[in-house]
Design a protein around this motif. Structure first.
Motif, mmCIF file in Angstrom:
data_model
loop_
_atom_site.group_PDB
_atom_site.id
_atom_site.type_symbol
_atom_site.label_atom_id
_atom_site.label_comp_id
_atom_site.label_asym_id
_atom_site.label_seq_id
_atom_site.Cartn_x
_atom_site.Cartn_y
_atom_site.Cartn_z
ATOM 1 N N GLY A 50 7.196 -1.104 0.185
ATOM 2 C CA GLY A 50 6.026 -0.426 0.762
ATOM 3 C C GLY A 50 5.020 -1.388 1.358
ATOM 4 O O GLY A 50 3.812 -1.194 1.256
ATOM 5 N N ASP A 63 12.080 6.440 1.330
ATOM 6 C CA ASP A 63 10.899 6.647 0.488
ATOM 7 C C ASP A 63 11.067 5.824 -0.785
ATOM 8 O O ASP A 63 12.034 5.999 -1.526
ATOM 9 C CB ASP A 63 10.799 8.147 0.163
ATOM 10 C CG ASP A 63 9.525 8.475 -0.599
ATOM 11 O OD1 ASP A 63 8.959 7.556 -1.231
ATOM 12 O OD2 ASP A 63 9.110 9.640 -0.557
ATOM 13 N N LEU A 64 10.121 4.921 -1.018
ATOM 14 C CA LEU A 64 10.256 4.024 -2.170
ATOM 15 C C LEU A 64 10.321 4.812 -3.481
ATOM 16 O O LEU A 64 10.923 4.357 -4.457
ATOM 17 C CB LEU A 64 9.142 2.975 -2.183
ATOM 18 C CG LEU A 64 7.711 3.381 -2.564
ATOM 19 C CD1 LEU A 64 7.478 3.282 -4.050
ATOM 20 C CD2 LEU A 64 6.716 2.475 -1.841
ATOM 21 N N ASN A 67 11.018 0.427 3.137
ATOM 22 C CA ASN A 67 9.876 1.013 3.843
ATOM 23 C C ASN A 67 10.343 2.302 4.508
ATOM 24 O O ASN A 67 11.456 2.370 5.031
ATOM 25 C CB ASN A 67 9.357 0.023 4.901
ATOM 26 C CG ASN A 67 7.961 0.368 5.345
ATOM 27 O OD1 ASN A 67 7.715 1.474 5.819
ATOM 28 N ND2 ASN A 67 7.049 -0.576 5.207
ATOM 29 N N SER A 79 -4.126 -15.604 2.645
ATOM 30 C CA SER A 79 -5.250 -15.854 1.738
ATOM 31 C C SER A 79 -4.804 -15.705 0.281
ATOM 32 O O SER A 79 -5.626 -15.585 -0.611
ATOM 33 C CB SER A 79 -6.431 -14.931 2.066
ATOM 34 O OG SER A 79 -6.003 -13.596 2.238
ATOM 35 N N SER A 109 0.775 -7.253 -1.823
ATOM 36 C CA SER A 109 0.049 -7.528 -0.586
ATOM 37 C C SER A 109 -1.446 -7.494 -0.915
ATOM 38 O O SER A 109 -1.854 -7.058 -2.002
ATOM 39 C CB SER A 109 0.387 -6.484 0.473
ATOM 40 O OG SER A 109 -0.076 -5.219 0.048
ATOM 41 N N ARG A 110 -2.230 -7.913 0.052
ATOM 42 C CA ARG A 110 -3.658 -8.062 -0.228
ATOM 43 C C ARG A 110 -4.382 -6.764 -0.607
ATOM 44 O O ARG A 110 -5.216 -6.781 -1.533
ATOM 45 C CB ARG A 110 -4.325 -8.718 0.991
ATOM 46 C CG ARG A 110 -5.807 -8.877 0.833
ATOM 47 C CD ARG A 110 -6.334 -9.837 1.845
ATOM 48 N NE ARG A 110 -7.757 -9.674 1.987
ATOM 49 C CZ ARG A 110 -8.512 -10.483 2.697
ATOM 50 N NH1 ARG A 110 -7.984 -11.499 3.329
ATOM 51 N NH2 ARG A 110 -9.799 -10.289 2.781
ATOM 52 N N GLN A 163 -1.342 -12.143 -5.311
ATOM 53 C CA GLN A 163 -1.351 -11.865 -3.864
ATOM 54 C C GLN A 163 -0.550 -12.906 -3.091
ATOM 55 O O GLN A 163 -0.706 -14.100 -3.272
ATOM 56 C CB GLN A 163 -2.787 -11.860 -3.337
ATOM 57 C CG GLN A 163 -2.861 -11.578 -1.851
ATOM 58 C CD GLN A 163 -4.294 -11.594 -1.359
ATOM 59 O OE1 GLN A 163 -5.181 -11.079 -2.017
ATOM 60 N NE2 GLN A 163 -4.518 -12.191 -0.211
ATOM 61 N N VAL A 164 0.301 -12.416 -2.204
ATOM 62 C CA VAL A 164 1.091 -13.299 -1.339
ATOM 63 C C VAL A 164 0.548 -13.187 0.079
ATOM 64 O O VAL A 164 0.259 -12.092 0.553
ATOM 65 C CB VAL A 164 2.578 -12.877 -1.369
ATOM 66 C CG1 VAL A 164 3.379 -13.563 -0.272
ATOM 67 C CG2 VAL A 164 3.176 -13.200 -2.733
ATOM 68 N N LYS A 175 0.700 3.773 -2.903
ATOM 69 C CA LYS A 175 -0.311 4.869 -2.868
ATOM 70 C C LYS A 175 -1.346 4.878 -3.990
ATOM 71 O O LYS A 175 -2.529 5.000 -3.741
ATOM 72 C CB LYS A 175 0.367 6.236 -2.797
ATOM 73 C CG LYS A 175 1.123 6.401 -1.491
ATOM 74 C CD LYS A 175 1.616 7.794 -1.261
ATOM 75 C CE LYS A 175 2.207 7.956 0.116
ATOM 76 N NZ LYS A 175 3.298 7.067 0.474
ATOM 77 N N SER A 219 4.000 -3.357 4.976
ATOM 78 C CA SER A 219 4.271 -3.188 6.416
ATOM 79 C C SER A 219 4.787 -4.471 7.071
ATOM 80 O O SER A 219 5.591 -4.421 7.994
ATOM 81 C CB SER A 219 3.007 -2.710 7.134
ATOM 82 O OG SER A 219 1.966 -3.641 6.959
ATOM 83 N N GLN A 236 -0.363 -11.829 8.218
ATOM 84 C CA GLN A 236 -1.004 -12.536 7.097
ATOM 85 C C GLN A 236 -0.166 -12.442 5.832
ATOM 86 O O GLN A 236 -0.268 -13.281 4.949
ATOM 87 C CB GLN A 236 -2.409 -11.973 6.813
ATOM 88 C CG GLN A 236 -3.404 -12.214 7.919
ATOM 89 C CD GLN A 236 -3.403 -11.115 8.961
ATOM 90 O OE1 GLN A 236 -2.586 -10.197 8.914
ATOM 91 N NE2 GLN A 236 -4.322 -11.210 9.909
ATOM 92 N N HIS A 237 0.644 -11.406 5.726
ATOM 93 C CA HIS A 237 1.557 -11.318 4.583
ATOM 94 C C HIS A 237 2.812 -12.153 4.851
ATOM 95 O O HIS A 237 3.250 -12.923 3.993
ATOM 96 C CB HIS A 237 1.941 -9.861 4.295
ATOM 97 C CG HIS A 237 2.699 -9.716 3.014
ATOM 98 N ND1 HIS A 237 2.076 -9.695 1.785
ATOM 99 C CD2 HIS A 237 4.025 -9.648 2.751
ATOM 100 C CE1 HIS A 237 2.997 -9.609 0.831
ATOM 101 N NE2 HIS A 237 4.186 -9.581 1.398
ATOM 102 N N ARG A 248 0.805 -1.221 0.000
ATOM 103 C CA ARG A 248 0.000 0.000 0.000
ATOM 104 C C ARG A 248 0.844 1.280 0.000
ATOM 105 O O ARG A 248 0.345 2.347 -0.324
ATOM 106 C CB ARG A 248 -0.941 -0.021 1.207
ATOM 107 C CG ARG A 248 -2.106 0.881 1.076
ATOM 108 C CD ARG A 248 -3.356 0.326 1.684
ATOM 109 N NE ARG A 248 -3.142 -0.177 3.042
ATOM 110 C CZ ARG A 248 -4.123 -0.692 3.776
ATOM 111 N NH1 ARG A 248 -5.345 -0.750 3.300
ATOM 112 N NH2 ARG A 248 -3.884 -1.135 4.979
#
Ligand code: FAD
Length: 323
Positions: free
Chosen positions: A269, A308-309, A290, A256, A238-239, A252-253, A216, A271, A275-276, A213
């Motif tokens: 980017g 900053d990515l 990050n 789920s 990420s989800r 998605q990794v 952005k 966190s 779950q990830h 995320r």
């Protein structure tokens, strides 16, 4: 105290999380000084039971019945209740699959027990087992102890234990035919929902660049895509990125999504929510970019870039292109 691991298979195909649970069962048995057995359930499970018997186990229970051909919570719970009455394990372990989530609470409740779900780790203190499960999306680790005698139940999260640490052996197979009546099965299995065939096999990728995320906006994904291309890596996410439709679900990794074990996983980017992490912490080398130095992803990262990515990624692209 003995341990029973309930494996999951469908039409002879194992759910890979079962092997992780089996490895966990062996590990716990070693630490608690007890034995571990395994059970496979279905209509015709001899081949699966024979495969299972190639592991270091006290016994393999082949639980067979025509009414176990298709999964139903009633039949599975009833069959397992009968097996547990016979085998008398003190701890029963399951992979934390959708199917297990469906029938395990029913099984445990019918025996007046609780099921500790979604276990990510354990330790043994003074001969007593402590299971660790995460609360508030991984922000808090909770230690859980069983207060009563067994059978106690727990389901283990994907990626929490390593299937490649399974000890092989030669176990006897015992047939077990539960008493089941069609009248006690209240659900009627229909055709299974089939997911569309995956075009991307992240599980086979050696290099993965995953975006979270921190990117952005959907339009910015192209930047990370360029980095992946420059590195010859697969793009993952990420989800929230997939939920937003910025990349397809198959990328998605996580718990789920897909579980991956590449040589290198670069998280951009992201966190590092549990779950990830469960989907990628098996990577040989983890690199994280990050801007938050306290992001949990840095706890699993071998190399971390705090920055900053939008500044770091263009530099990396230029460097890779130069090489
Ligand atoms: C049942 C369940 C199943 C789930 N399954 C999955 C799953 O399979 N996979 C999955 O990924 N998640 C899953 N989740 C969601 C998970 O809990 C997290 O919400 C999700 O992983 C967070 O994604 P993220 O890291 O991209 O976003 P965030 O948590 O919002 O993190 C974004 C990160 O980007 C960083 N950042 C922001 N701007 C920049 C910048 N300019 N430069 C560098 N860094 C920046 C921030 O510091 C932050 O650390 C699941 C949740 C539940 C409840």
């Amino acid at each position: 105290m003995s341990i029973l691991v309930v494996m999951e298979q469908r039409d002879g195909e194992w759910n890979r999380m079962s092997w992780e649970t089996l490895a966990a069962g062996q590990q716990l048995a070693g630490e608690l000084g007890t034995t571990v057995s395994a059970a496979v359930i279905g209509q015709s499970v001899n081949a699966a039971a024979a495969e299972l018997a190639g592991n270091q186990l006290a016994t393999v229970h082949a639980v067979e019945h025509d009414l176990l051909k298709d999964y139903t919570p009633d039949a599975y719970a009833s069959a397992l209740r009968q097996l547990i009455a016979k085998a008398a394990p003190s701890l029963v372990l399951f992979p934390h699959t959708y199917q297990v989530r469906d029938f395990l609470p029913k099984l445990a409740t019918s025996l007046g027990k609780v099921a500790v779900s979604d276990v990510v780790a354990h330790r043994v203190e003074g001969g007593r087992l402590i299971l660790v499960r995460q609360l508030f999306q991984g922000k808090v680790n909770a230690d859980v102890r069983f207060s009563a005698d067994g059978p106690n139940f727990a389901s283990l999260q994907a990626g929490a234990y390593r299937a490649d640490q399974l000890a092989s052996g030669s176990a006897p197979v015992e047939q077990f035919k539960p008493t089941l009546n069609a009248s006690e099965i209240r659900t009627k299995p229909m055709d299974r929902f089939r997911e569309s065939t995956r075009a991307v096999d992240l599980g086979a990728a050696e290099l993965i660049v995953a975006v979270g995320r921190g990117i952005k906006e959907a339009e910015n994904i192209a930047l990370v895509q360029e980095l992946a291309a420059a590195m010859g890596a697969e793009l993952a996410a990420s989800r929230p990125i997939c939920d937003a439709g910025w990349l397809p679900m198959e990328r998605q990794v996580g718990s789920s999504g897909q579980t991956v074990a590449p040589k290198m996983y670069m998280a951009v980017g992201i966190s590092g929510a549990i779950q990830h992490l469960v989907g990628m912490k098996g990577a040989r080398t983890i690199v994280a970019i990050n801007k938050d130095a306290n992001a949990p992803i840095f706890e699993v990262a071998d190399y971390g870039i705090v920055g900053d990515l939008f500044e770091v990624v263009p530099e990396l692209i230029a460097a890779f292109k130069q090489r």
